[in-house]
Design a protein around this motif. Sequence first.
Motif, PDB file in Angstrom:
ATOM      1  N   ASN A 139      30.140  37.915  55.157  1.00 13.34           N
ATOM      2  CA  ASN A 139      29.392  38.570  54.083  1.00 13.34           C
ATOM      3  C   ASN A 139      29.848  38.002  52.748  1.00 13.34           C
ATOM      4  O   ASN A 139      30.782  38.500  52.125  1.00 13.34           O
ATOM      5  N   VAL A 140      29.158  36.948  52.305  1.00 17.26           N
ATOM      6  CA  VAL A 140      29.692  36.114  51.230  1.00 17.26           C
ATOM      7  C   VAL A 140      29.681  36.814  49.880  1.00 17.26           C
ATOM      8  O   VAL A 140      30.684  36.810  49.158  1.00 17.26           O
ATOM      9  N   ALA A 141      28.559  37.410  49.478  1.00 17.04           N
ATOM     10  CA  ALA A 141      28.465  37.973  48.133  1.00 17.04           C
ATOM     11  C   ALA A 141      29.543  39.021  47.867  1.00 17.04           C
ATOM     12  O   ALA A 141      30.244  38.944  46.842  1.00 17.04           O
ATOM     13  N   PRO A 142      29.743  40.016  48.734  1.00 17.22           N
ATOM     14  CA  PRO A 142      30.833  40.967  48.456  1.00 17.22           C
ATOM     15  C   PRO A 142      32.213  40.326  48.526  1.00 17.22           C
ATOM     16  O   PRO A 142      33.128  40.723  47.791  1.00 17.22           O
ATOM     17  N   ALA A 143      32.384  39.321  49.385  1.00 22.58           N
ATOM     18  CA  ALA A 143      33.682  38.652  49.472  1.00 22.58           C
ATOM     19  C   ALA A 143      33.996  37.901  48.195  1.00 22.58           C
ATOM     20  O   ALA A 143      35.144  37.902  47.723  1.00 22.58           O
ATOM     21  N   VAL A 144      32.995  37.254  47.608  1.00 21.69           N
ATOM     22  CA  VAL A 144      33.203  36.529  46.351  1.00 21.69           C
ATOM     23  C   VAL A 144      33.601  37.507  45.249  1.00 21.69           C
ATOM     24  O   VAL A 144      34.540  37.250  44.480  1.00 21.69           O
ATOM     25  N   GLU A 145      32.914  38.644  45.162  1.00 17.04           N
ATOM     26  CA  GLU A 145      33.262  39.614  44.117  1.00 17.04           C
ATOM     27  C   GLU A 145      34.659  40.196  44.342  1.00 17.04           C
ATOM     28  O   GLU A 145      35.420  40.392  43.381  1.00 17.04           O
ATOM     29  N   ALA A 146      35.009  40.452  45.591  1.00 16.47           N
ATOM     30  CA  ALA A 146      36.354  40.957  45.877  1.00 16.47           C
ATOM     31  C   ALA A 146      37.411  39.929  45.491  1.00 16.47           C
ATOM     32  O   ALA A 146      38.462  40.272  44.920  1.00 16.47           O
ATOM     33  N   ALA A 147      37.147  38.656  45.783  1.00 14.97           N
ATOM     34  CA  ALA A 147      38.101  37.601  45.429  1.00 14.97           C
ATOM     35  C   ALA A 147      38.245  37.467  43.923  1.00 14.97           C
ATOM     36  O   ALA A 147      39.367  37.367  43.399  1.00 14.97           O
ATOM     37  N   ARG A 148      37.113  37.452  43.191  1.00 11.68           N
ATOM     38  CA  ARG A 148      37.187  37.303  41.737  1.00 11.68           C
ATOM     39  C   ARG A 148      37.907  38.494  41.097  1.00 11.68           C
ATOM     40  O   ARG A 148      38.690  38.334  40.157  1.00 11.68           O
ATOM     41  N   MET A 149      37.643  39.711  41.603  1.00 10.94           N
ATOM     42  CA  MET A 149      38.305  40.892  41.037  1.00 10.94           C
ATOM     43  C   MET A 149      39.801  40.850  41.318  1.00 10.94           C
ATOM     44  O   MET A 149      40.620  41.164  40.439  1.00 10.94           O
ATOM     45  N   THR A 150      40.170  40.447  42.521  1.00 12.88           N
ATOM     46  CA  THR A 150      41.595  40.379  42.853  1.00 12.88           C
ATOM     47  C   THR A 150      42.297  39.315  42.024  1.00 12.88           C
ATOM     48  O   THR A 150      43.436  39.524  41.565  1.00 12.88           O
ATOM     49  N   GLU A 151      41.649  38.177  41.818  1.00 11.46           N
ATOM     50  CA  GLU A 151      42.225  37.149  40.933  1.00 11.46           C
ATOM     51  C   GLU A 151      42.506  37.724  39.557  1.00 11.46           C
ATOM     52  O   GLU A 151      43.575  37.471  38.968  1.00 11.46           O
ATOM     53  N   ALA A 152      41.558  38.485  39.010  1.00 12.10           N
ATOM     54  CA  ALA A 152      41.737  39.036  37.663  1.00 12.10           C
ATOM     55  C   ALA A 152      42.872  40.059  37.640  1.00 12.10           C
ATOM     56  O   ALA A 152      43.692  40.085  36.709  1.00 12.10           O
ATOM     57  N   ILE A 153      42.946  40.913  38.652  1.00 16.68           N
ATOM     58  CA  ILE A 153      44.020  41.909  38.705  1.00 16.68           C
ATOM     59  C   ILE A 153      45.382  41.234  38.781  1.00 16.68           C
ATOM     60  O   ILE A 153      46.357  41.687  38.161  1.00 16.68           O
ATOM     61  N   LEU A 154      45.449  40.129  39.505  1.00 20.42           N
ATOM     62  CA  LEU A 154      46.713  39.398  39.644  1.00 20.42           C
ATOM     63  C   LEU A 154      47.020  38.525  38.429  1.00 20.42           C
ATOM     64  O   LEU A 154      48.070  37.875  38.384  1.00 20.42           O
ATOM     65  N   GLY A 155      46.125  38.495  37.454  1.00 23.56           N
ATOM     66  CA  GLY A 155      46.346  37.685  36.260  1.00 23.56           C
ATOM     67  C   GLY A 155      46.076  36.212  36.456  1.00 23.56           C
ATOM     68  O   GLY A 155      46.543  35.374  35.675  1.00 23.56           O
ATOM     69  N   LEU A 156      45.297  35.870  37.481  1.00 24.89           N
ATOM     70  CA  LEU A 156      45.004  34.470  37.774  1.00 24.89           C
ATOM     71  C   LEU A 156      43.733  33.984  37.079  1.00 24.89           C
ATOM     72  O   LEU A 156      43.490  32.778  37.010  1.00 24.89           O
ATOM     73  N   ARG A 157      42.923  34.898  36.574  1.00 20.74           N
ATOM     74  CA  ARG A 157      41.691  34.527  35.874  1.00 20.74           C
ATOM     75  C   ARG A 157      41.373  35.578  34.825  1.00 20.74           C
ATOM     76  O   ARG A 157      41.871  36.707  34.884  1.00 20.74           O
ATOM     77  N   GLN A 158      40.537  35.210  33.875  1.00 21.72           N
ATOM     78  CA  GLN A 158      40.102  36.127  32.829  1.00 21.72           C
ATOM     79  C   GLN A 158      38.801  36.811  33.250  1.00 21.72           C
ATOM     80  O   GLN A 158      38.012  36.258  34.026  1.00 21.72           O
ATOM     81  N   PRO A 159      38.552  38.022  32.745  1.00 17.14           N
ATOM     82  CA  PRO A 159      37.259  38.664  33.007  1.00 17.14           C
ATOM     83  C   PRO A 159      36.105  37.798  32.503  1.00 17.14           C
ATOM     84  O   PRO A 159      36.280  36.946  31.627  1.00 17.14           O
ATOM     85  N   ALA A 160      34.923  38.030  33.028  1.00 18.94           N
ATOM     86  CA  ALA A 160      33.748  37.264  32.609  1.00 18.94           C
ATOM     87  C   ALA A 160      33.456  37.488  31.133  1.00 18.94           C
ATOM     88  O   ALA A 160      32.998  36.580  30.434  1.00 18.94           O
ATOM     89  N   TYR A 161      33.691  38.707  30.652  1.00 20.51           N
ATOM     90  CA  TYR A 161      33.559  38.985  29.215  1.00 20.51           C
ATOM     91  C   TYR A 161      34.389  40.215  28.893  1.00 20.51           C
ATOM     92  O   TYR A 161      34.799  40.972  29.784  1.00 20.51           O
ATOM     93  N   LEU A 162      34.648  40.436  27.600  1.00 22.06           N
ATOM     94  CA  LEU A 162      35.402  41.591  27.129  1.00 22.06           C
ATOM     95  C   LEU A 162      34.588  42.288  26.048  1.00 22.06           C
ATOM     96  O   LEU A 162      34.236  41.667  25.024  1.00 22.06           O
ATOM     97  N   ARG A 163      34.271  43.567  26.286  1.00 20.70           N
ATOM     98  CA  ARG A 163      33.539  44.337  25.292  1.00 20.70           C
ATOM     99  C   ARG A 163      34.053  45.770  25.165  1.00 20.70           C
ATOM    100  O   ARG A 163      34.190  46.294  24.066  1.00 20.70           O
ATOM    101  N   HIS A 164      34.394  46.386  26.282  1.00 18.83           N
ATOM    102  CA  HIS A 164      34.792  47.786  26.293  1.00 18.83           C
ATOM    103  C   HIS A 164      36.071  47.990  25.482  1.00 18.83           C
ATOM    104  O   HIS A 164      37.109  47.373  25.727  1.00 18.83           O
ATOM    105  N   ASN A 165      35.979  48.868  24.449  1.00 15.34           N
ATOM    106  CA  ASN A 165      37.111  49.190  23.565  1.00 15.34           C
ATOM    107  C   ASN A 165      37.683  47.970  22.854  1.00 15.34           C
ATOM    108  O   ASN A 165      38.868  47.927  22.534  1.00 15.34           O
ATOM    109  N   MET A 166      36.831  46.984  22.610  1.00 11.76           N
ATOM    110  CA  MET A 166      37.279  45.778  21.913  1.00 11.76           C
ATOM    111  C   MET A 166      36.840  45.748  20.463  1.00 11.76           C
ATOM    112  O   MET A 166      37.251  44.887  19.709  1.00 11.76           O
ATOM    113  N   GLY A 167      35.998  46.717  20.057  1.00  9.09           N
ATOM    114  CA  GLY A 167      35.496  46.724  18.678  1.00  9.09           C
ATOM    115  C   GLY A 167      35.736  48.061  17.999  1.00  9.09           C
ATOM    116  O   GLY A 167      36.546  48.869  18.455  1.00  9.09           O
TER     117      GLY A 167
END
Length: 306
Positions: free
Chosen positions: A274-302
């Motif tokens: 099941n590729v689509a959910p696996a890709v999202e799980a991988a990208r989210m885990t990378e971000a939690i581990l500090g290996l990648r940045q979020p796609a964008y930052l807006r919440h509580n940034m202004g």
Amino acid sequence: MTNPGPEGEHGMPALAGVRTIGARTFDFSRQVAVMAIVNRTPDSFYDRGSTFGFDAAVAAALAAVADGADMVDIGGAPFAPGPEISVQSEIDRVVPVLAAVRAASDVVLSVDTFQPQVARASIDAGADLINDTTGLRNPRMIDVIADSAAGVVITHSLARPRTAFARPQYADVVAEVAAFLTGRADAAIDAGIPADRILLDPGHDLNKNTLHSLELTRRFGEIAGLGYPALAAVSNKDFIGETLDRGRGDRVYGSLAAAVVAIVNGARILRMHNVAPAVEAARMTEAILGLRQPAYLRHNMGESND
């Protein structure tokens, strides 16, 4: 035992860092690749022949690429017990799909086979990886890969392909799997396969019961610590079904949980149906581990909370 060398960025062993596989480059110190599964078999354990037809197999592979798969693993003969499949039949199943997908995409193409002749034909048709669920038991497979630019996934298993192996026993499943993989990687290197073309897979459920596969997932760091990019093939496996009491068509959530735990413990390739959910799980885990940045930052940034 293979010495993986000094640790690289984020504590990953140096051999598990930047790798070029086919036309794509991966930095496994900070990146998780998702490998889609396409089985051109009428009896595969999960899809039950839904991608056995040529058009269905090609469409599934290209759909996986569109869903974000970095790699596509094409198989024409299951490892599981069953009647023998001739080498020519396996080639006829795999190579046309491989060629069609290669013509349409630069995705990394892997072929799941334990037959050296199938590996040779697949490499000639554009395969970038050979995924050998027997752990390179056939010396001719090592020779075929060494005499090419292809990489190899070395997987742990005990049985001969298509044969049963009753009640597998291990004193320490992770230690024994790690020793097997180390020995096979050393043999591959001695035969001329460069270390930077080797990936390792502990083989969840392959001649292992549910408790063995759970322990492999929990202690996956010991496999990743061998120094090669480590692949977790946890998708829809029986250890998930038995743990959660779920049938083959209802194991996606459990598969994602196992994949995330494997990533946290060092897995850098996920082999998933099941590729689509696996890709999202991988990208989210990378971000939690500090290996990648979020796609964008807006919440509580202004000045106001959007």
